[in-house]
Every structure is written in C-alpha cells, then in structure tokens.
Design a protein around this motif. Structure first.
Motif, mmCIF file in Angstrom:
data_model
loop_
_atom_site.group_PDB
_atom_site.id
_atom_site.type_symbol
_atom_site.label_atom_id
_atom_site.label_comp_id
_atom_site.label_asym_id
_atom_site.label_seq_id
_atom_site.Cartn_x
_atom_site.Cartn_y
_atom_site.Cartn_z
ATOM 1 N N LEU A 96 0.822 -1.217 0.000
ATOM 2 C CA LEU A 96 0.000 0.000 0.000
ATOM 3 C C LEU A 96 0.857 1.268 0.000
ATOM 4 O O LEU A 96 0.646 2.169 -0.823
ATOM 5 N N GLU A 97 1.820 1.355 0.903
ATOM 6 C CA GLU A 97 2.647 2.559 0.976
ATOM 7 C C GLU A 97 3.444 2.763 -0.304
ATOM 8 O O GLU A 97 3.606 3.902 -0.775
ATOM 9 N N GLU A 98 3.951 1.668 -0.866
ATOM 10 C CA GLU A 98 4.713 1.778 -2.111
ATOM 11 C C GLU A 98 3.827 2.255 -3.252
ATOM 12 O O GLU A 98 4.252 3.071 -4.096
ATOM 13 N N LYS A 99 2.600 1.784 -3.297
ATOM 14 C CA LYS A 99 1.665 2.202 -4.348
ATOM 15 C C LYS A 99 1.368 3.698 -4.250
ATOM 16 O O LYS A 99 1.362 4.406 -5.267
ATOM 17 N N ILE A 100 1.120 4.171 -3.046
ATOM 18 C CA ILE A 100 0.825 5.593 -2.871
ATOM 19 C C ILE A 100 2.045 6.429 -3.226
ATOM 20 O O ILE A 100 1.938 7.498 -3.851
ATOM 21 N N ASP A 101 3.223 5.957 -2.850
ATOM 22 C CA ASP A 101 4.452 6.681 -3.167
ATOM 23 C C ASP A 101 4.642 6.798 -4.682
ATOM 24 O O ASP A 101 4.985 7.874 -5.197
ATOM 25 N N ARG A 102 4.396 5.716 -5.415
ATOM 26 C CA ARG A 102 4.511 5.759 -6.880
ATOM 27 C C ARG A 102 3.450 6.672 -7.480
ATOM 28 O O ARG A 102 3.722 7.412 -8.434
ATOM 29 N N ALA A 103 2.245 6.620 -6.922
ATOM 30 C CA ALA A 103 1.174 7.485 -7.431
ATOM 31 C C ALA A 103 1.543 8.954 -7.279
ATOM 32 O O ALA A 103 1.318 9.760 -8.192
ATOM 33 N N LEU A 104 2.135 9.322 -6.160
ATOM 34 C CA LEU A 104 2.526 10.717 -5.932
ATOM 35 C C LEU A 104 3.549 11.187 -6.959
ATOM 36 O O LEU A 104 3.551 12.357 -7.356
ATOM 37 N N ARG A 105 4.411 10.282 -7.395
ATOM 38 C CA ARG A 105 5.421 10.649 -8.393
ATOM 39 C C ARG A 105 4.817 10.793 -9.793
ATOM 40 O O ARG A 105 5.301 11.580 -10.608
ATOM 41 N N ILE A 106 3.769 10.027 -10.046
ATOM 42 C CA ILE A 106 3.194 9.999 -11.395
ATOM 43 C C ILE A 106 2.125 11.073 -11.595
ATOM 44 O O ILE A 106 1.988 11.620 -12.701
ATOM 45 N N LEU A 107 1.369 11.401 -10.559
ATOM 46 C CA LEU A 107 0.200 12.281 -10.704
ATOM 47 C C LEU A 107 0.502 13.632 -11.367
ATOM 48 O O LEU A 107 -0.322 14.116 -12.144
ATOM 49 N N PRO A 108 1.654 14.277 -11.105
ATOM 50 C CA PRO A 108 1.924 15.544 -11.807
ATOM 51 C C PRO A 108 1.923 15.413 -13.328
ATOM 52 O O PRO A 108 1.623 16.374 -14.046
ATOM 53 N N GLN A 109 2.221 14.207 -13.815
ATOM 54 C CA GLN A 109 2.241 13.987 -15.267
ATOM 55 C C GLN A 109 0.831 13.792 -15.839
ATOM 56 O O GLN A 109 0.651 13.793 -17.055
ATOM 57 N N LEU A 110 -0.155 13.609 -14.948
ATOM 58 C CA LEU A 110 -1.519 13.331 -15.398
ATOM 59 C C LEU A 110 -2.406 14.563 -15.383
ATOM 60 O O LEU A 110 -3.615 14.458 -15.591
ATOM 61 N N ASP A 111 -1.812 15.712 -15.128
ATOM 62 C CA ASP A 111 -2.586 16.942 -15.037
ATOM 63 C C ASP A 111 -3.365 17.192 -16.331
ATOM 64 O O ASP A 111 -2.797 17.214 -17.425
ATOM 65 N N GLY A 112 -4.664 17.335 -16.203
ATOM 66 C CA GLY A 112 -5.517 17.581 -17.355
ATOM 67 C C GLY A 112 -6.012 16.333 -18.047
ATOM 68 O O GLY A 112 -6.826 16.421 -18.966
ATOM 69 N N LEU A 113 -5.534 15.167 -17.632
ATOM 70 C CA LEU A 113 -5.957 13.911 -18.247
ATOM 71 C C LEU A 113 -7.104 13.274 -17.471
ATOM 72 O O LEU A 113 -7.276 13.504 -16.279
ATOM 73 N N HIS A 114 -7.887 12.462 -18.181
ATOM 74 C CA HIS A 114 -8.988 11.735 -17.569
ATOM 75 C C HIS A 114 -8.755 10.235 -17.770
ATOM 76 O O HIS A 114 -8.492 9.792 -18.898
ATOM 77 N N GLY A 115 -8.830 9.484 -16.677
ATOM 78 C CA GLY A 115 -8.633 8.043 -16.810
ATOM 79 C C GLY A 115 -8.339 7.400 -15.476
ATOM 80 O O GLY A 115 -8.603 7.971 -14.409
ATOM 81 N N THR A 116 -7.750 6.192 -15.545
ATOM 82 C CA THR A 116 -7.480 5.411 -14.342
ATOM 83 C C THR A 116 -6.018 5.000 -14.291
ATOM 84 O O THR A 116 -5.483 4.445 -15.260
ATOM 85 N N LEU A 117 -5.388 5.275 -13.159
ATOM 86 C CA LEU A 117 -4.018 4.853 -12.928
ATOM 87 C C LEU A 117 -4.073 3.480 -12.254
ATOM 88 O O LEU A 117 -4.580 3.337 -11.143
ATOM 89 N N HIS A 118 -3.553 2.464 -12.941
ATOM 90 C CA HIS A 118 -3.658 1.088 -12.456
ATOM 91 C C HIS A 118 -2.419 0.706 -11.637
ATOM 92 O O HIS A 118 -1.337 0.564 -12.171
ATOM 93 N N LEU A 119 -2.663 0.536 -10.330
ATOM 94 C CA LEU A 119 -1.592 0.126 -9.424
ATOM 95 C C LEU A 119 -1.917 -1.206 -8.743
ATOM 96 O O LEU A 119 -1.175 -1.654 -7.862
ATOM 97 N N GLU A 120 -3.023 -1.831 -9.144
ATOM 98 C CA GLU A 120 -3.464 -3.037 -8.438
ATOM 99 C C GLU A 120 -2.492 -4.200 -8.587
ATOM 100 O O GLU A 120 -2.443 -5.090 -7.716
#
Length: 253
Positions: free
Chosen positions: A211-235
């Motif tokens: 869980l913590e690793e997934k959230i950490d990766r999401a925080l690094r990726i989210l700035p690149q998703l600005d303005g985009l619509h969709g789903t980030l798959h970390l499952e």
C-alpha cells in the motif's frame, strides 16, 4: 482553661459562623437580584455551524423561561451542557457583556460517510469511528465510501464493515491524509479491492499489499496526469512488477 471560657469561645465561634453564613446568603441574593435585573439577554450570536439556523440554535439552548437572563444561560450551560444535537459535539455559551451572549457550536469532526440501504448515512472520523448516523445528507465534500455496508452501526464504535475492510480503510486514510491525497470516493469491489476516485482521474489500488509503495509511486506519477482523464492502475504493482499503466477514458478522448 475553665469550662465557662470554653463555652464562651464555642459560643463566639458559632455566632461568627452564623453571621458568615447569613452574610454569604445575603450576598448571593443581592448578586442574584442584580443579575436578574441588570443582565437580560438583548443580543444573541451563533458561531461555528451553518447546519442549523441561528434561530434554531437559540431556541435549542435558551429553552426555558429563565434563559432570557445572560448569567443564568451561562451558568446553566456550564452545569448542564447540551450535546445531543445531530452533527454537534458540544455547545459553549459565552457572555459578551451584561446583556449579550454568544453560542459557539463545536461540530463533530467528520471525514467521510457510508450511504445505507435504508436511506441513512453513517458518518465517521479519521480513526474510522462512527460519529453520527442520520437521515440527513450533509453536502460538504466529505469522502464517500461505497461498495460496502455497515452492519448495525453504533456511534462511538468502529465502522462495522468487516475486519479486513476497516483495517485497509484506516491504514489508507492515514497514508492519504499524510500525503494530502484524500479522494472524493473510496470504492470497494466485490473482492475488497479499492479504487480511489478524484475529480478527473481514478487510482486503482487493488488490495492492501504494498500500500505505501503504491501511494508513493502514485505521488510521483500524478503531476504527469494533469488535465488527463482516466485510471491509474496500481493493483498489480509489486517489487517484481513495477510497470504502471494509465488508462485514458475513451469518452474524454
């Protein structure tokens, strides 16, 4: 010391005690009379909530024939405070001069809610404890939890959504709150896997593993998703599989 002197001293002490008590009673009576005539309530202000009107709060707190007196209202709230109103944890009555009082409403701390099948809402705090159960929906942007039901919820108890689900949720809340990443909705699927729903994108976390690793990766990726619509798959994220896919919404495209 002779018996006469002892009796005299005892008599003087009793007389002094009686005089003190009488003086105290007279002082209290004078203060009470003064408060009655000098401290009628002429101004009432309400702070701390927009869930009720000022008139509703005033009628709730100043609820007897003597409450028109500021001193009485103040003392009554200190001795017999009210705290059984929906979404309000407690009330404080403050005197602003002889004829004005302020009623401060201390709202319950709410993080999110679960809609129930009977149309009610179970509101909970950051610890996953139920703080309110109500038929009233409060539209304040609280986080919604969907996909699970709360069995026989009780105020003051942990959410009764299952040990695994509540454990996952409370751990998730702490991590998300710490990283300022609270979602609009936390959605469980039939297997207990979670998807976080935000305004323009979703984050599919899956199970609580890594869980913590997934959230950490999401925080690094989210700035690149600005303005985009969709789903980030970390499952499917793991130490052996670090590939992450962002699936754009076809409708947005």
């Amino acid at each position: 010391m002779s018996r006469k002197k002892k009796k005299k001293r005892r008599g003087n002490f009793i007389l002094a005690l009686i005089e003190f008590i009488l003086g105290l009673v007279i002082l209290v009576v004078l203060l009470g009379v003064g408060a009655y005539f000098l401290c009628p309530v002429k101004s009432v202000s309400v702070e701390g909530t927009d869930l009720y009107s000022a008139e509703e709060i005033q009628n709730y707190i100043l609820d007897d024939e003597y409450s028109h007196n500021a001193v009485y209202a103040f003392i009554k709230n200190k001795l017999f405070p009210k705290g059984d109103a929906e979404f309000i944890d407690s009330f404080d009555v403050k005197m602003n001069g002889l004829n004005a009082i302020t009623i401060v409403c201390n709202e319950k701390k709410i993080l999110g809610y679960l809609p129930q099948e009977d149309g009610s809402y179970v509101y909970f705090n950051y610890s996953g404890k139920v703080v309110e159960i109500s038929q009233t929906f409060v539209d304040r942007g609280y986080m919604k939890v969907e996909g699970v039901s709360c069995d026989e919820p009780e105020i003051g108890s942990k959410l009764s959504i299952g040990e695994e689900q509540i454990g996952y949720l409370t751990s998730l809340i702490k991590i998300l709150h710490k990283n300022d990443l609270m979602p609009n909705v936390v959605s469980y699927d039939e297997n207990g896997r979670i998807t976080l729903i935000y305004d323009t994108y979703n984050i599919a976390l899956g199970s609580s593993v890594y869980l913590e690793e997934k959230i950490d990766r999401a925080l690094r990726i989210l700035p690149q998703l600005d303005g985009l619509h969709g789903t980030l798959h970390l499952e499917n994220y793991s130490n052996a599989s670090t590939d992450i896919v962002f699936e754009k919404d076809s409708e947005a495209e």
